[in-house]
Design a protein around this motif. Structure first.
Motif, PDB file in Angstrom:
ATOM      1  N   UNK A  74       0.816  -1.216   0.000  1.00 15.78           N
ATOM      2  CA  UNK A  74       0.000   0.000   0.000  1.00 15.78           C
ATOM      3  C   UNK A  74       0.848   1.263   0.000  1.00 15.78           C
ATOM      4  N   UNK A  75       1.936   1.259   0.785  1.00 11.32           N
ATOM      5  CA  UNK A  75       2.820   2.431   0.829  1.00 11.32           C
ATOM      6  C   UNK A  75       3.517   2.644  -0.513  1.00 11.32           C
ATOM      7  N   UNK A  76       3.954   1.548  -1.136  1.00 11.19           N
ATOM      8  CA  UNK A  76       4.648   1.668  -2.421  1.00 11.19           C
ATOM      9  C   UNK A  76       3.747   2.242  -3.508  1.00 11.19           C
ATOM     10  N   UNK A  77       2.474   1.815  -3.501  1.00  8.76           N
ATOM     11  CA  UNK A  77       1.546   2.202  -4.568  1.00  8.76           C
ATOM     12  C   UNK A  77       0.610   3.327  -4.170  1.00  8.76           C
ATOM     13  N   UNK A  78       0.773   3.804  -2.917  1.00  8.93           N
ATOM     14  CA  UNK A  78      -0.060   4.910  -2.426  1.00  8.93           C
ATOM     15  C   UNK A  78      -1.550   4.565  -2.455  1.00  8.93           C
ATOM     16  N   UNK A  79      -1.858   3.362  -1.983  1.00  4.40           N
ATOM     17  CA  UNK A  79      -3.249   2.936  -1.851  1.00  4.40           C
ATOM     18  C   UNK A  79      -3.436   2.287  -0.480  1.00  4.40           C
ATOM     19  N   UNK A  80      -4.679   2.137  -0.089  1.00  2.00           N
ATOM     20  CA  UNK A  80      -4.975   1.567   1.226  1.00  2.00           C
ATOM     21  C   UNK A  80      -4.654   0.066   1.237  1.00  2.00           C
ATOM     22  N   UNK A  81      -4.100  -0.425   2.360  1.00  2.00           N
ATOM     23  CA  UNK A  81      -3.708  -1.837   2.434  1.00  2.00           C
ATOM     24  C   UNK A  81      -4.917  -2.762   2.341  1.00  2.00           C
ATOM     25  N   UNK A  82      -6.106  -2.287   2.748  1.00  2.00           N
ATOM     26  CA  UNK A  82      -7.313  -3.111   2.625  1.00  2.00           C
ATOM     27  C   UNK A  82      -7.662  -3.350   1.155  1.00  2.00           C
ATOM     28  N   UNK A  83      -7.405  -2.351   0.345  1.00  2.00           N
ATOM     29  CA  UNK A  83      -7.622  -2.522  -1.098  1.00  2.00           C
ATOM     30  C   UNK A  83      -6.674  -3.573  -1.655  1.00  2.00           C
ATOM     31  N   UNK A  84      -5.434  -3.546  -1.168  1.00  2.00           N
ATOM     32  CA  UNK A  84      -4.460  -4.561  -1.579  1.00  2.00           C
ATOM     33  C   UNK A  84      -4.945  -5.950  -1.182  1.00  2.00           C
ATOM     34  N   UNK A  85      -5.401  -6.097   0.063  1.00  2.00           N
ATOM     35  CA  UNK A  85      -5.891  -7.392   0.539  1.00  2.00           C
ATOM     36  C   UNK A  85      -7.059  -7.894  -0.295  1.00  2.00           C
ATOM     37  N   UNK A  86      -7.989  -6.994  -0.637  1.00  2.00           N
ATOM     38  CA  UNK A  86      -9.155  -7.391  -1.436  1.00  2.00           C
ATOM     39  C   UNK A  86      -8.735  -7.946  -2.791  1.00  2.00           C
ATOM     40  N   UNK A  88      -5.780  -9.220  -3.590  1.00  2.00           N
ATOM     41  CA  UNK A  88      -5.042 -10.468  -3.405  1.00  2.00           C
ATOM     42  C   UNK A  88      -5.992 -11.633  -3.141  1.00  2.00           C
ATOM     43  N   UNK A  89      -7.019 -11.391  -2.333  1.00  2.00           N
ATOM     44  CA  UNK A  89      -8.007 -12.438  -2.055  1.00  2.00           C
ATOM     45  C   UNK A  89      -8.763 -12.828  -3.317  1.00  2.00           C
ATOM     46  N   UNK A  90      -9.116 -11.833  -4.146  1.00  2.00           N
ATOM     47  CA  UNK A  90      -9.808 -12.136  -5.400  1.00  2.00           C
ATOM     48  C   UNK A  90      -8.925 -12.951  -6.337  1.00  2.00           C
ATOM     49  N   UNK A  91      -7.614 -12.721  -6.263  1.00  2.00           N
ATOM     50  CA  UNK A  91      -6.675 -13.454  -7.115  1.00  2.00           C
ATOM     51  C   UNK A  91      -6.318 -14.823  -6.542  1.00  2.00           C
ATOM     52  N   UNK A  92      -6.875 -15.157  -5.363  1.00  2.00           N
ATOM     53  CA  UNK A  92      -6.654 -16.475  -4.773  1.00  2.00           C
ATOM     54  C   UNK A  92      -5.468 -16.569  -3.842  1.00  2.00           C
ATOM     55  N   UNK A  93      -4.901 -15.418  -3.448  1.00  2.00           N
ATOM     56  CA  UNK A  93      -3.751 -15.435  -2.546  1.00  2.00           C
ATOM     57  C   UNK A  93      -4.209 -15.464  -1.090  1.00  2.00           C
ATOM     58  N   UNK A  94      -3.458 -16.220  -0.278  1.00  2.00           N
ATOM     59  CA  UNK A  94      -3.713 -16.298   1.160  1.00  2.00           C
ATOM     60  C   UNK A  94      -2.371 -16.503   1.854  1.00  2.00           C
ATOM     61  N   UNK A  95      -2.128 -15.747   2.925  1.00  2.00           N
ATOM     62  CA  UNK A  95      -0.838 -15.842   3.596  1.00  2.00           C
ATOM     63  C   UNK A  95      -0.777 -17.098   4.445  1.00  2.00           C
ATOM     64  N   UNK A  96       0.281 -17.905   4.232  1.00  2.00           N
ATOM     65  CA  UNK A  96       0.486 -19.143   4.974  1.00  2.00           C
ATOM     66  C   UNK A  96       1.910 -19.164   5.522  1.00  2.00           C
ATOM     67  N   UNK A  97       2.095 -19.954   6.579  1.00  2.00           N
ATOM     68  CA  UNK A  97       3.433 -20.134   7.130  1.00  2.00           C
ATOM     69  C   UNK A  97       4.319 -20.852   6.121  1.00  2.00           C
ATOM     70  N   UNK A  98       5.568 -20.427   6.015  1.00  2.00           N
ATOM     71  CA  UNK A  98       6.520 -21.127   5.148  1.00  2.00           C
ATOM     72  C   UNK A  98       6.735 -22.547   5.651  1.00  2.00           C
ATOM     73  N   UNK A  99       7.032 -23.450   4.726  1.00  2.00           N
ATOM     74  CA  UNK A  99       7.284 -24.850   5.065  1.00  2.00           C
ATOM     75  C   UNK A  99       8.792 -25.070   5.160  1.00  2.00           C
ATOM     76  N   UNK A 100       9.232 -25.706   6.259  1.00  2.00           N
ATOM     77  CA  UNK A 100      10.648 -26.003   6.421  1.00  2.00           C
ATOM     78  C   UNK A 100      11.087 -27.034   5.387  1.00  2.00           C
ATOM     79  N   UNK A 101      12.242 -26.815   4.787  1.00  2.00           N
ATOM     80  CA  UNK A 101      12.843 -27.801   3.889  1.00  2.00           C
ATOM     81  C   UNK A 101      14.221 -28.162   4.452  1.00  2.00           C
ATOM     82  N   UNK A 102      14.717 -29.375   4.166  1.00  2.00           N
ATOM     83  CA  UNK A 102      15.949 -29.831   4.814  1.00  2.00           C
ATOM     84  C   UNK A 102      17.214 -29.149   4.324  1.00  2.00           C
ATOM     85  N   UNK A 103      17.194 -28.549   3.140  1.00  2.00           N
ATOM     86  CA  UNK A 103      18.437 -28.018   2.583  1.00  2.00           C
ATOM     87  C   UNK A 103      18.124 -26.967   1.528  1.00  2.00           C
ATOM     88  N   UNK A 104      18.996 -25.963   1.435  1.00  2.00           N
ATOM     89  CA  UNK A 104      18.874 -24.967   0.379  1.00  2.00           C
ATOM     90  C   UNK A 104      19.538 -25.546  -0.868  1.00  2.00           C
TER      91      UNK A 104
END
Length: 326
Positions: A74-86, A88-104
């Motif tokens: 929102x700060x980068x694009x000068x828009x409200x963060x709620x608009x960003x969330x809306x 992202x949700x319409x595009x199917x995005x949802x914030x999830x915890x990263x999954x641990x992997x054994x090695x890079x």
């Protein structure tokens, strides 16, 4: 004499009449606009926050950094963060915890995983070998397996407590070998002992004897296809010499790939679930738990863990070597 006051309820206006009046107001409004010399037919901008036209920019930022917050976007694009969330949700995005992997994984690691899985797939298509496969691996078994659980607690009530595991828990190492039918052989090492090349070679000899008793068809006709990971005792010179003496074919296994080791993604995961919340008072209790766990698992359980390998190899190929998240 007071004048009586009466409230009269007017009947509702007919719908047609209301719409006709609105149309007249619209016509008068357009007439005034044209009379003033304004021939622009677009609606004038309204007060309040405009609807964002930066959806593509939001998606570009997300693709570049999946960890960025809606406030930062929102700060980068000068828009409200709620608009960003809306958006992202319409595009199917949802914030999830990263999954641990054994090695890079390095580029070489990815290429090794890709090429080995592709080779195993082709080989299994030409000559299916999964029923000849013996899987071997090790796992630490801890005596105290405390886990945190969610419990119902009243608003002003103190939460339930659970003892935190010690830094140096009591534990013993399990060595186990299995195939699509079930457990072939397993050993519980003395407390505190780990695997080295010398001990591993001795275990392989005892495994050979167990195979002769329980899987004689592998010794007499088909031959063993042996699978273990790349731990140091498994790839030492002494171990490789012992495996050549036994005449077993060692299946290729890419480094840093527990997601392609059936013990890690299947057997040990189920075993750990059975141990969670369990306290083993002694080595004998540990042996009893393992004996019951292995015996209670059906033939299908062991078969499923191995017969799914081609699907996992295929996914690694399709994902260009990256880890399987499962």
């Amino acid at each position: 004499m007071r004048r009586a006051m009466f409230l009269y309820r007017l009947p509702p206006m007919p719908f047609d009449f209301v719409m006709e009046e609105r149309n007249r107001r619209d016509v008068r409004g357009w007439f005034k606009r044209f009379q003033s010399g304004n021939f622009n037919v677009k609606d004038a901008p309204r007060s309040g926050r405009p609807i964002t036209e930066k959806v593509d920019e939001i998606m570009e930022i997300i693709e570049q950094d999946r960890h960025i917050s809606s406030h930062e976007i929102g700060k980068q694009l000068n828009i409200d963060h709620k608009t960003v969330l809306n958006h992202l949700q319409k595009a199917g995005y949802k914030k999830k915890l990263d999954v641990w992997v054994p090695h890079d994984l390095t580029v070489k690691n990815l290429m090794d995983r890709f090429s080995i899985c592709e080779s195993l797939l082709k080989r299994n298509d030409i000559e299916p070998f999964l029923k000849r496969l013996i899987i071997g691996d090790e796992k630490w078994i801890t005596y105290d397996n405390n886990v945190r659980k969610r419990s119902w607690t009243k608003r002003n009530e103190v939460p339930q407590t659970v003892t935190k595991p010690k830094l140096t828990p009591r534990k013993v190492m399990l060595s186990v070998w299995w195939d699509y039918k079930g457990i072939v052989h397993y050993e519980l090492l003395p407390s505190g002992q780990t695997i080295d090349s010398n001990l591993y070679c001795q275990q392989l000899e005892r495994l050979r004897q167990a195979i002769e008793k329980t899987r004689p068809e592998l010794i007499n006709r088909k031959g063993v296809v042996f699978h273990h990971d790349n731990a140091r005792p498994h790839v030492s010179i002494a171990t490789r010499q012992k495996l050549r003496e036994l005449g077993w074919e060692v299946l290729m296994h890419p480094p840093y790939s527990p997601d392609l080791a059936p013990s890690d993604y299947h057997l040990f995961r189920s075993l750990q679930n059975s141990l969670n919340g369990t306290k083993l008072a002694s080595r004998e209790a540990c042996e009893n738990h393992l004996s019951q766990f292995f015996a209670q698992k059906s033939h299908k359980f062991y078969s499923d863990g191995i017969m799914v390998l081609p699907q996992r190899w295929q996914k690694v190929v399709e994902q260009n070597g990256t880890y399987l998240i499962s």
